[in-house]
Structure formats: C-alpha cells, structure tokens
Write an enzyme that holds these catalytic residues in place. Structure first.
Site, PDB file in Angstrom:
ATOM      1  N   LYS A 165       0.852  -1.191   0.000  1.00  0.00           N
ATOM      2  CA  LYS A 165       0.000   0.000   0.000  1.00  0.00           C
ATOM      3  C   LYS A 165       0.885   1.237   0.000  1.00  0.00           C
ATOM      4  O   LYS A 165       1.986   1.235   0.570  1.00  0.00           O
ATOM      5  CB  LYS A 165      -0.876   0.026   1.259  1.00  0.00           C
ATOM      6  CG  LYS A 165      -2.159   0.797   1.067  1.00  0.00           C
ATOM      7  CD  LYS A 165      -3.162   0.016   0.223  1.00  0.00           C
ATOM      8  CE  LYS A 165      -4.543   0.565   0.262  1.00  0.00           C
ATOM      9  NZ  LYS A 165      -5.494  -0.301  -0.436  1.00  0.00           N
ATOM     10  N   GLY A 179     -21.549   5.098   4.272  1.00  0.00           N
ATOM     11  CA  GLY A 179     -20.532   5.579   3.333  1.00  0.00           C
ATOM     12  C   GLY A 179     -21.031   5.421   1.909  1.00  0.00           C
ATOM     13  O   GLY A 179     -21.092   4.305   1.405  1.00  0.00           O
ATOM     14  N   GLY A 199     -19.721   6.615  -0.974  1.00  0.00           N
ATOM     15  CA  GLY A 199     -18.678   7.083  -1.891  1.00  0.00           C
ATOM     16  C   GLY A 199     -18.686   6.258  -3.161  1.00  0.00           C
ATOM     17  O   GLY A 199     -19.721   5.768  -3.604  1.00  0.00           O
ATOM     18  N   HIS A 200     -17.488   6.088  -3.740  1.00  0.00           N
ATOM     19  CA  HIS A 200     -17.388   5.356  -5.012  1.00  0.00           C
ATOM     20  C   HIS A 200     -18.012   3.967  -4.895  1.00  0.00           C
ATOM     21  O   HIS A 200     -18.806   3.557  -5.727  1.00  0.00           O
ATOM     22  CB  HIS A 200     -15.916   5.199  -5.418  1.00  0.00           C
ATOM     23  CG  HIS A 200     -15.292   6.470  -5.873  1.00  0.00           C
ATOM     24  ND1 HIS A 200     -14.643   7.330  -5.032  1.00  0.00           N
ATOM     25  CD2 HIS A 200     -15.247   7.033  -7.096  1.00  0.00           C
ATOM     26  CE1 HIS A 200     -14.209   8.373  -5.721  1.00  0.00           C
ATOM     27  NE2 HIS A 200     -14.557   8.219  -6.970  1.00  0.00           N
TER      28      HIS A 200
HETATM   29  P1  NAD Z   1     -14.669   7.069  -1.052  1.00  0.00           P
HETATM   30  O1  NAD Z   1     -13.725   8.020  -0.455  1.00  0.00           O
HETATM   31  O2  NAD Z   1     -15.144   7.264  -2.443  1.00  0.00           O
HETATM   32  O3  NAD Z   1     -15.995   6.973  -0.145  1.00  0.00           O
HETATM   33  C1  NAD Z   1     -15.997   6.973   1.229  1.00  0.00           C
HETATM   34  C2  NAD Z   1     -17.318   7.616   1.669  1.00  0.00           C
HETATM   35  O4  NAD Z   1     -17.439   7.448   3.086  1.00  0.00           O
HETATM   36  C3  NAD Z   1     -17.395   9.098   1.387  1.00  0.00           C
HETATM   37  O5  NAD Z   1     -18.647   9.432   0.822  1.00  0.00           O
HETATM   38  C4  NAD Z   1     -17.226   9.741   2.772  1.00  0.00           C
HETATM   39  O6  NAD Z   1     -17.888  10.990   2.894  1.00  0.00           O
HETATM   40  C5  NAD Z   1     -17.831   8.679   3.663  1.00  0.00           C
HETATM   41  N1  NAD Z   1     -17.362   8.694   5.043  1.00  0.00           N
HETATM   42  C6  NAD Z   1     -16.125   8.937   5.530  1.00  0.00           C
HETATM   43  N2  NAD Z   1     -16.106   8.803   6.870  1.00  0.00           N
HETATM   44  C7  NAD Z   1     -17.357   8.456   7.229  1.00  0.00           C
HETATM   45  C8  NAD Z   1     -17.966   8.166   8.467  1.00  0.00           C
HETATM   46  N3  NAD Z   1     -17.281   8.235   9.607  1.00  0.00           N
HETATM   47  N4  NAD Z   1     -19.267   7.833   8.474  1.00  0.00           N
HETATM   48  C9  NAD Z   1     -19.988   7.780   7.328  1.00  0.00           C
HETATM   49  N5  NAD Z   1     -19.454   8.046   6.112  1.00  0.00           N
HETATM   50  C10 NAD Z   1     -18.159   8.384   6.072  1.00  0.00           C
HETATM   51  O7  NAD Z   1     -14.018   5.614  -0.863  1.00  0.00           O
HETATM   52  P2  NAD Z   1     -14.374   4.280  -1.632  1.00  0.00           P
HETATM   53  O8  NAD Z   1     -13.463   4.107  -2.780  1.00  0.00           O
HETATM   54  O9  NAD Z   1     -15.837   4.203  -1.849  1.00  0.00           O
HETATM   55  O10 NAD Z   1     -13.926   3.198  -0.546  1.00  0.00           O
HETATM   56  C11 NAD Z   1     -14.723   2.954   0.599  1.00  0.00           C
HETATM   57  C12 NAD Z   1     -14.052   1.908   1.472  1.00  0.00           C
HETATM   58  O11 NAD Z   1     -13.883   0.713   0.716  1.00  0.00           O
HETATM   59  C13 NAD Z   1     -12.657   2.276   1.962  1.00  0.00           C
HETATM   60  O12 NAD Z   1     -12.435   1.720   3.233  1.00  0.00           O
HETATM   61  C14 NAD Z   1     -11.751   1.609   0.965  1.00  0.00           C
HETATM   62  O13 NAD Z   1     -10.477   1.331   1.515  1.00  0.00           O
HETATM   63  C15 NAD Z   1     -12.522   0.339   0.705  1.00  0.00           C
HETATM   64  N6  NAD Z   1     -12.191  -0.265  -0.570  1.00  0.00           N
HETATM   65  C16 NAD Z   1     -12.397   0.423  -1.719  1.00  0.00           C
HETATM   66  C17 NAD Z   1     -12.073  -0.161  -2.932  1.00  0.00           C
HETATM   67  C18 NAD Z   1     -12.318   0.541  -4.246  1.00  0.00           C
HETATM   68  O14 NAD Z   1     -12.286  -0.121  -5.293  1.00  0.00           O
HETATM   69  N7  NAD Z   1     -12.576   1.835  -4.230  1.00  0.00           N
HETATM   70  C19 NAD Z   1     -11.542  -1.464  -2.968  1.00  0.00           C
HETATM   71  C20 NAD Z   1     -11.367  -2.143  -1.747  1.00  0.00           C
HETATM   72  C21 NAD Z   1     -11.691  -1.532  -0.557  1.00  0.00           C
END
Ligand code: NAD
Length: 353
Positions: free
Chosen positions: A82, A182, A184-185
């Site tokens: 990472k 959450g 997000g993406h």
């Molecule tokens: P992102 O940053 O797009 O989304 C995260 C979302 O969570 C945001 O909308 C943010 O406002 C919200 N958030 C942050 N803190 C919060 C809280 N305390 N309570 C509620 N909401 C909160 O990230 P992502 O890419 O969607 O990834 C989300 C999780 O999944 C992360 O832990 C990431 O490590 C994990 N992950 C993502 C991927 C990927 O392909 N993007 C792959 C494996 C794991």
C-alpha cells in the site's frame, strides 16, 4: 510450507517499507510492501490527511498486510502493498500541487523496480493513475481508453453485492433491509445495485451532499452514529476502517455485517465478540476483492469475462469461510487460514519470508 507456517508468514513482518519527503511537493509519502509473490506486490495509493508521519506509515503497513490476505484468498499471484501520500488537514491537492505529489509518488514507486505496483485508493482517482503512468509503468487501474480496467470501484461494488447475497443465504434480496454506511465510489454504486434489486435501504454519510443520492434511491437517511443501531437484515460498512470496536458491536442490531471498508475491525478480538453475539461478519478482505481482481487482470491484458467469473467466486469463498467458522472458530481466523492455504508459496521470492 504447511498451512499453519504459511499462516504465520501472512501475518508477519514487512518486506520493505520506504518513507520519503517528496522532492517537489514536500509531502510525506510512504510505500509498505508486506509481501511479494512472483516478485510483485500490488496496492492502491491513498491520499489523505494524517496527524503525524508515523500514523501515515502505520496506515500503509496495516493496509498492505490486508492486501496480502486479500490477494491470497482471491487466489491471485500477487503480494500485498500500500502507498500513502499525507496531505495537510483540510487541504485538497489540486493543479500543480497535485501533479507534484503524484510525480513524487511515481518516483517512489519506480524505486521498487516493479516489486510494487500502485493503483487507485481513497483520495486518488483514475485520472491520477493515468498521470502517474507517464512517470512509471508500475501502475494498474489505468483509464479504459489506455487499455486499463478504469475505476476499480464498480468491480469492488459488484463483489460486495455478491458477498451480500451469499451472506443472506442466496436468492432474491427484494424487500431485505440493508444499511449502507458511506456512499462514496463503492458504497454509492452498491446502494444503487441493491435498490435496483428491490432492497429497502437506510444510508448514512458524513457528507450531507450524499443526501441527494439517498433521495434518488428512496433510501432513509440517518446519521453515521444512528446507522449502527438500526434494526435491519445487514449492515454494509463502506466508509473508512476501524468502525467495529467493542462499543459499536454491543449496539449492533443486525445479524450480518458485510461491506467494502478495509480493516473494519478495530482489533482482531472484535471478531470473537461478533461471533459471541451471533453476528456473522464477512471478512472485509474477502468481500472487497473485486477491485483488486480487476486491476490484477489488467497486468496481463484485461478480460472482463474472467473478472466477472472471479468476482462471482467471492460468494463461494464466503460460503466456505462460514462453514469453517461453524467449527467454533471465528470468520476472521477461518478466512486467514483459507488465505494461507490458497497462497502459492512455490512462486514467491526466496527472501519474502
Ligand atoms: P470514497 O472516499 O469514495 O468513499 C468513502 C465515503 O465514506 C465518502 O462518501 C465519505 O464521505 C464517507 N465517510 C467517511 N467517513 C465516514 C464516516 N465516519 N461515516 C460515514 N461516512 C463516512 O471511498 P471508496 O473508494 O468508496 O472506498 C470505501 C471503502 O472501501 C474504503 O475503506 C476503501 O479502503 C474500501 N475499498 C475500496 C475499494 C475501491 O475499489 N474503491 C476497494 C477495496 C476496498
């Protein structure tokens, strides 16, 4: 090597940890390579604020170890790593400041000579990966137009959906009540998928702009704190890690937790507490492997069908973990043991133990 010995290796020390202050950006950045397999490791580049440089390095290390488990349990011939770029609190890097940071990070990636391959993570996007690919070829998750798989989030979300179906016992999820924390993406895409399949949704995010999506999906909006006490069929944590500590687990009113967030357990003992409370926890590094499966596929020519098939396998893997955990262990240990068994030690570097 026996599965037990290999289990120890998976949980042991790091092969290489490098910390730099970026020549152009002045920002602290780090790469932790937990383990290489066939001379390679893969893991995203996270860009976010940290209180101290130490905290940034520890985050990279913790996440790198989870990547080793994730790749192993998904049967991918890759080790875990990472990267992190620590930005100032409240700052959003744009324009030349962002390009400088990405260029510095690409230089750090290059210093590993291919032992570390970077990709998108929290705080970085597909365009960032495209930009870094000008300075290092050791990137994955490049834009589709450049022959890459594009944003891996949609594959991660697909994998989480597969995991949720398997955890709910298969069949339709119409009418099931699911809480997504959450949006997000990954969480946003997941919520859309679940809604499309007829699930009843409760959602939460610290970003109130996400209310708009909640409305579109006809989902109930609650605060992140409240979300943890909603009575539902399943909780899907899709924000940042460390959500599940003793206090939170005591308050949960769901029989299943299955979501995308990495490192959901604040401490490994929480896996016991969840099992004692009769809550099925789907190990995060199994559930969220879809994105890794997609970017790993890119390393030898992207084939969407292969990716879809591998993602469907997440359901089978979880069913196996749940069956093993019935013998009195918890799902975390069952998943770690399965990862150990699936690790191809024959192809790994001699010095990686
Ligand atoms: P992102 O940053 O797009 O989304 C995260 C979302 O969570 C945001 O909308 C943010 O406002 C919200 N958030 C942050 N803190 C919060 C809280 N305390 N309570 C509620 N909401 C909160 O990230 P992502 O890419 O969607 O990834 C989300 C999780 O999944 C992360 O832990 C990431 O490590 C994990 N992950 C993502 C991927 C990927 O392909 N993007 C792959 C494996 C794991």
């Amino acid at each position: 090597m026996s599965a037990t010995a290999e289990h120890q290796v998976l949980l042991s020390d790091y092969e290489d940890v490098r910390v730099r202050r970026g020549r152009r950006s002045g920002l602290t950045m780090a790469v932790a390579v937990h383990r290489t397999v066939e001379g390679r490791s893969l893991g995203g580049c996270r860009m976010r604020a940290y209180a101290t440089a130490d905290e940034a390095v520890r985050d990279a290390e913790r996440l790198a170890r989870a990547m080793t488990l994730k790749a192993a349990v998904a049967g991918l011939p890759l080790g875990g790593a990472k990267g992190v770029i620590a930005v100032e609190a409240g700052a959003r890097l744009v324009n030349s400041r962002r390009s400088d940071a990405l260029c510095d990070f690409a230089e750090l990636v290059e210093s590993f000579g291919g032992r570390y391959i970077t990709a998108q993570d929290v705080g970085t996007c597909e365009a960032d990966i495209g930009y870094m690919s000008r300075f290092t070829k050791y990137v994955a998750g490049r834009p589709v137009a450049d022959g890459g798989c594009g944003d891996p989030s949609r594959y991660t979300a697909h994998g989480v959906e597969v995991a949720i179906r398997a955890s709910l016992g298969g069949g339709s999820i119409a009418g099931r009540h699911i809480v997504v924390v959450g949006l997000g993406h990954v969480g946003g895409d997941l919520a859309r998928r679940l809604r499309q399949d007829g699930a009843e949704l409760t959602v939460a995010d610290i970003d109130s702009a996400k209310r708009r999506l909640a409305k579109q999906l006809d989902a109930r909006w609650v605060s992140p704190e409240e979300a943890l006490e909603v009575e539902a069929d399943l909780l899907a944590p899709c924000a940042l890690g460390g959500l599940l500590d003793r206090r939170v687990v005591e308050r949960l009113r769901v029989p299943i937790v299955a979501g995308a967030a990495n490192n959901q357990l604040a401490h490994e003992v929480v896996a016991d507490q969840l099992a004692e409370r009769g809550i099925v926890w789907a190990p995060d590094f199994v559930v969220n492997a879809g994105g890794l499966i997609a970017v790993a596929e890119e390393l030898h020519g992207f084939n969407r069908l292969h990716v879809e098939r591998a993602i469907a396998g997440i359901g089978d893997t979880l069913r196996e973990i749940y069956a093993r955990a019935e013998d009195g262990t918890n799902t975390l240990i069952a998943a770690q043991e399965l990862a150990a068994e699936r690790t191809d030690t024959g192809g790994s570097d001699g010095d990686d133990v």
